[in-house]
Design a protein around this motif. Structure first.
Motif, PDB file in Angstrom:
ATOM      1  N   LYS A   1       0.883  -1.347  -0.128  1.00 24.39           N
ATOM      2  CA  LYS A   1       0.408  -0.037  -0.005  1.00 24.39           C
ATOM      3  C   LYS A   1       0.755   1.357   0.024  1.00 24.39           C
ATOM      4  CE  LYS A   1      -4.060  -2.481   2.120  1.00 24.39           C
ATOM      5  NZ  LYS A   1      -5.052  -2.147   3.533  1.00 24.39           N
ATOM      6  N   TRP A   2       1.935   1.496   0.622  1.00 24.00           N
ATOM      7  CA  TRP A   2       3.033   2.075   0.656  1.00 24.00           C
ATOM      8  C   TRP A   2       3.720   2.393  -1.023  1.00 24.00           C
ATOM      9  CZ3 TRP A   2       2.452   6.183   3.622  1.00 24.00           C
ATOM     10  CH2 TRP A   2       2.770   6.109   4.972  1.00 24.00           C
ATOM     11  N   THR A   3       3.314   1.303  -1.361  1.00 23.38           N
ATOM     12  CA  THR A   3       4.277   0.995  -3.124  1.00 23.38           C
ATOM     13  C   THR A   3       3.320   2.290  -2.905  1.00 23.38           C
ATOM     14  OG1 THR A   3       5.716  -0.287  -2.273  1.00 23.38           O
ATOM     15  CG2 THR A   3       4.986   0.116  -4.354  1.00 23.38           C
ATOM     16  N   ALA A   4       2.247   1.512  -3.136  1.00 20.16           N
ATOM     17  CA  ALA A   4       0.545   2.129  -4.280  1.00 20.16           C
ATOM     18  C   ALA A   4       1.061   4.181  -4.046  1.00 20.16           C
ATOM     19  CB  ALA A   4      -0.706   2.114  -4.144  1.00 20.16           C
ATOM     20  N   LEU A   5       1.137   3.830  -2.507  1.00 23.31           N
ATOM     21  CA  LEU A   5       0.765   5.489  -2.850  1.00 23.31           C
ATOM     22  C   LEU A   5       2.166   6.248  -3.505  1.00 23.31           C
ATOM     23  CD1 LEU A   5      -0.549   8.148  -1.370  1.00 23.31           C
ATOM     24  CD2 LEU A   5       1.490   7.590   1.231  1.00 23.31           C
ATOM     25  N   GLY A   6       3.616   5.947  -3.792  1.00 19.81           N
ATOM     26  CA  GLY A   6       4.662   6.297  -3.947  1.00 19.81           C
ATOM     27  C   GLY A   6       4.757   6.756  -5.482  1.00 19.81           C
ATOM     28  N   CYS A   7       4.064   5.557  -6.471  1.00 20.32           N
ATOM     29  CA  CYS A   7       3.504   5.403  -7.265  1.00 20.32           C
ATOM     30  C   CYS A   7       2.431   5.924  -7.857  1.00 20.32           C
ATOM     31  CB  CYS A   7       2.728   3.979  -7.753  1.00 20.32           C
ATOM     32  SG  CYS A   7       4.403   2.619  -7.622  1.00 20.32           S
ATOM     33  N   TYR A   8       1.890   7.484  -6.902  1.00 20.54           N
ATOM     34  CA  TYR A   8       1.115   7.846  -7.607  1.00 20.54           C
ATOM     35  C   TYR A   8       1.428   9.045  -7.381  1.00 20.54           C
ATOM     36  CZ  TYR A   8      -3.286  10.720  -7.207  1.00 20.54           C
ATOM     37  OH  TYR A   8      -3.869  11.792  -7.443  1.00 20.54           O
ATOM     38  N   ILE A   9       2.027   9.199  -6.593  1.00 22.46           N
ATOM     39  CA  ILE A   9       2.996  10.397  -6.322  1.00 22.46           C
ATOM     40  C   ILE A   9       3.853  11.103  -7.254  1.00 22.46           C
ATOM     41  CG2 ILE A   9       4.611  11.630  -4.698  1.00 22.46           C
ATOM     42  CD1 ILE A   9       3.009  10.424  -2.280  1.00 22.46           C
ATOM     43  N   LEU A  10       4.657  10.065  -7.232  1.00 19.57           N
ATOM     44  CA  LEU A  10       5.329   9.940  -8.550  1.00 19.57           C
ATOM     45  C   LEU A  10       5.165  10.551  -9.803  1.00 19.57           C
ATOM     46  CD1 LEU A  10       8.278   9.180  -9.949  1.00 19.57           C
ATOM     47  CD2 LEU A  10       8.912   6.528 -10.147  1.00 19.57           C
ATOM     48  N   GLY A  11       3.879   9.050 -10.006  1.00 27.25           N
ATOM     49  CA  GLY A  11       3.030   9.597 -11.683  1.00 27.25           C
ATOM     50  C   GLY A  11       2.205  11.103 -11.816  1.00 27.25           C
ATOM     51  N   ALA A  12       1.906  11.731 -10.916  1.00 29.60           N
ATOM     52  CA  ALA A  12       1.510  12.795 -10.780  1.00 29.60           C
ATOM     53  C   ALA A  12       2.894  13.841 -10.984  1.00 29.60           C
ATOM     54  CB  ALA A  12       1.017  13.292  -9.013  1.00 29.60           C
ATOM     55  N   ALA A  13       3.560  13.592  -9.632  1.00 27.12           N
ATOM     56  CA  ALA A  13       5.338  14.376 -10.520  1.00 27.12           C
ATOM     57  C   ALA A  13       5.526  14.099 -11.610  1.00 27.12           C
ATOM     58  CB  ALA A  13       6.050  14.797  -9.509  1.00 27.12           C
ATOM     59  N   LEU A  14       5.488  12.842 -11.754  1.00 23.03           N
ATOM     60  CA  LEU A  14       5.862  12.893 -13.766  1.00 23.03           C
ATOM     61  C   LEU A  14       5.160  14.337 -14.659  1.00 23.03           C
ATOM     62  CD1 LEU A  14       7.391   9.568 -13.698  1.00 23.03           C
ATOM     63  CD2 LEU A  14       8.705  11.579 -14.384  1.00 23.03           C
ATOM     64  N   ILE A  15       3.673  13.600 -14.096  1.00 26.17           N
ATOM     65  CA  ILE A  15       2.586  14.172 -15.237  1.00 26.17           C
ATOM     66  C   ILE A  15       2.693  16.170 -15.230  1.00 26.17           C
ATOM     67  CG2 ILE A  15      -0.260  14.877 -15.164  1.00 26.17           C
ATOM     68  CD1 ILE A  15      -0.510  12.386 -14.413  1.00 26.17           C
ATOM     69  N   LEU A  16       3.171  16.765 -13.360  1.00 29.44           N
ATOM     70  CA  LEU A  16       3.275  18.225 -14.117  1.00 29.44           C
ATOM     71  C   LEU A  16       4.426  18.634 -14.119  1.00 29.44           C
ATOM     72  CD1 LEU A  16       2.509  20.706 -11.768  1.00 29.44           C
ATOM     73  CD2 LEU A  16       3.731  19.668 -10.132  1.00 29.44           C
ATOM     74  N   ILE A  17       5.735  17.289 -14.304  1.00 23.83           N
ATOM     75  CA  ILE A  17       7.129  18.594 -15.063  1.00 23.83           C
ATOM     76  C   ILE A  17       6.685  18.576 -16.103  1.00 23.83           C
ATOM     77  CG2 ILE A  17       9.181  17.594 -15.160  1.00 23.83           C
ATOM     78  CD1 ILE A  17       9.436  16.270 -12.206  1.00 23.83           C
ATOM     79  N   GLY A  18       6.028  17.049 -17.041  1.00 21.91           N
ATOM     80  CA  GLY A  18       5.887  17.267 -18.672  1.00 21.91           C
ATOM     81  C   GLY A  18       4.633  17.987 -19.247  1.00 21.91           C
ATOM     82  N   TRP A  19       3.587  18.350 -18.295  1.00 16.22           N
ATOM     83  CA  TRP A  19       2.939  20.096 -18.508  1.00 16.22           C
ATOM     84  C   TRP A  19       3.681  20.884 -18.475  1.00 16.22           C
ATOM     85  CZ3 TRP A  19       1.236  23.891 -15.528  1.00 16.22           C
ATOM     86  CH2 TRP A  19      -0.016  24.875 -16.324  1.00 16.22           C
ATOM     87  N   LEU A  20       4.614  21.042 -17.962  1.00 17.91           N
ATOM     88  CA  LEU A  20       5.452  22.481 -17.685  1.00 17.91           C
ATOM     89  C   LEU A  20       6.250  22.784 -18.332  1.00 17.91           C
ATOM     90  CD1 LEU A  20       5.762  22.483 -13.311  1.00 17.91           C
ATOM     91  CD2 LEU A  20       4.761  24.066 -14.099  1.00 17.91           C
ATOM     92  N   THR A  21       6.994  21.832 -18.289  1.00 18.11           N
ATOM     93  CA  THR A  21       8.297  21.016 -19.588  1.00 18.11           C
ATOM     94  C   THR A  21       7.086  21.952 -20.954  1.00 18.11           C
ATOM     95  OG1 THR A  21       9.404  20.285 -18.209  1.00 18.11           O
ATOM     96  CG2 THR A  21       9.789  20.042 -20.813  1.00 18.11           C
ATOM     97  N   ARG A  22       6.094  21.121 -21.054  1.00 14.14           N
ATOM     98  CA  ARG A  22       5.357  21.801 -22.437  1.00 14.14           C
ATOM     99  C   ARG A  22       5.185  23.578 -22.621  1.00 14.14           C
ATOM    100  NH1 ARG A  22       2.871  18.757 -26.969  1.00 14.14           N
ATOM    101  NH2 ARG A  22       1.559  19.652 -27.338  1.00 14.14           N
TER     102      ARG A  22
END
Length: 321
Positions: free
Chosen positions: A46-67
């Motif tokens: 469950k902690w891994t799931a939370l970590g995956c969610y945070i990492l995925g959200a961060a990647l989306i944010l970085i990708g959006w800002l870069t674009r």
């Protein structure tokens, strides 16, 4: 690689992370996570799931800002993405590799939708090889002999015994010896606790420890009434009327789950169906399965029960403490 290509790569990675996070969340909320891993490991998953969610959200944010930052300077995009200026060498496009990796990582989720999770059954038990001599786990060279007794220290002071009723005192006085060594002493202590019971019920939270104790001290428990629950297993080499009422013992996940069972001779007129769940009760005897001496229960009572929500049993980590 262009900013657009880099953004797509980030979004693919983000989708993979969030996909796994949602998959674990769904399994947890629908009580299916226990079909994959033991309860002791769920917190980490469950902690891994939370970590995956945070990492995925961060990647989306970085990708959006870069674009977003790249739009005003699209004509000079190569200045911001580290291309090989002054050369004609094209930069490799990573999207293909990222896409392939994402497909591989998300494939188990897709497969779970096609083949929903199910508890391991007798077919898997047959492939893995069901174990009828659990004492072999602590006595790999077991030959049916019992452990040599530990030498008693004459200077030691015996603990004060609790006050017992006449019935309990009678049973205690008739209790056999349970010889043990340093590896089996905890089972000998447990044997003394359950021997005084008129009917020994094998609880799920002590399943492995109880059948281990019964197998280590077969002769002492011969004739005792034993009751337990499990799924019905029968192999081609079993004689008519003989079955194994079994459970899968899991340590970490279903990959390491091992089937253990107690053989029964069905003394009732009831026909048992493979993989059905039952509660059985009978007198313990010692018999043969192949060339091995094993426990065989002479069962005279069988009751159908619903399939357990958690079909697996686990080693009790507090046993012997």
């Amino acid at each position: 690689m262009s900013v657009r290509s880099g953004t797509i790569s980030m979004w693919l990675q983000a989708g993979t992370c969030i996909g796994w996070s949602l998959f674990i969340t769904v399994l947890s909320t629908t009580n299916q996570l226990q079909l994959y891993i033991s309860p002791s490991m769920t917190r980490y998953v469950k902690w891994t799931a939370l970590g995956c969610y945070i990492l995925g959200a961060a990647l989306i944010l970085i990708g959006w800002l870069t674009r977003a930052e790249s739009k005003p300077d699209a004509a000079h995009e190569h200045l911001h993405v580290g291309c090989a200026c002054g050369t004609d060498t094209p930069q490799p496009n990573k999207n293909g590799r990222v896409l392939l990796t994402s497909v591989i990582l998300l494939a188990p989720i897709g497969m779970s939708l096609i083949w929903p999770a199910e508890a391991l059954d007798s077919k898997v038990a047959e492939n893995k090889g069901i174990q009828f001599q659990p004492s072999a786990v602590v006595l790999p060279q077991a030959t049916g002999k019992q452990a040599e007794p530990k030498p008693q220290n004459s200077a030691s002071v015996a603990p004060t015994a609790p006050i017992q009723s006449d019935t309990q005192s009678s049973k205690t006085s008739q209790m056999p010896e349970f010889p043990a060594d340093e590896f089996t002493q905890m089972y000998a202590d447990y044997a003394k606790q359950i021997y005084v019971q008129d009917e020994i019920f094998i609880e799920d939270n002590h399943f492995m420890e109880t059948i281990m104790t019964l197998d280590l001290f077969r002769e002492q428990f011969t004739g005792k009434r034993i009751t337990w629950q499990g799924f019905v297993y029968q192999s081609d080499d079993m004689k008519k009327g003989r079955y194994a009422i079994s459970r899968f013992v899991m340590q970490c996940c279903t990959a390491d789950a091992a089937p253990f069972g107690l053989l029964i001779d069905n003394k009732t007129k009831r026909q048992l169906k493979k993989d059905s769940w039952v509660e059985v009760s009978g007198k313990m005897t010692i018999g043969k399965q192949g060339e091995a001496a094993v426990i065989v229960m002479q069962v005279d009572r069988i009751t159908s029960i619903p399939k357990k929500e958690d079909p697996y049993v686990y080693h009790n980590l507090d046993f012997g403490i």
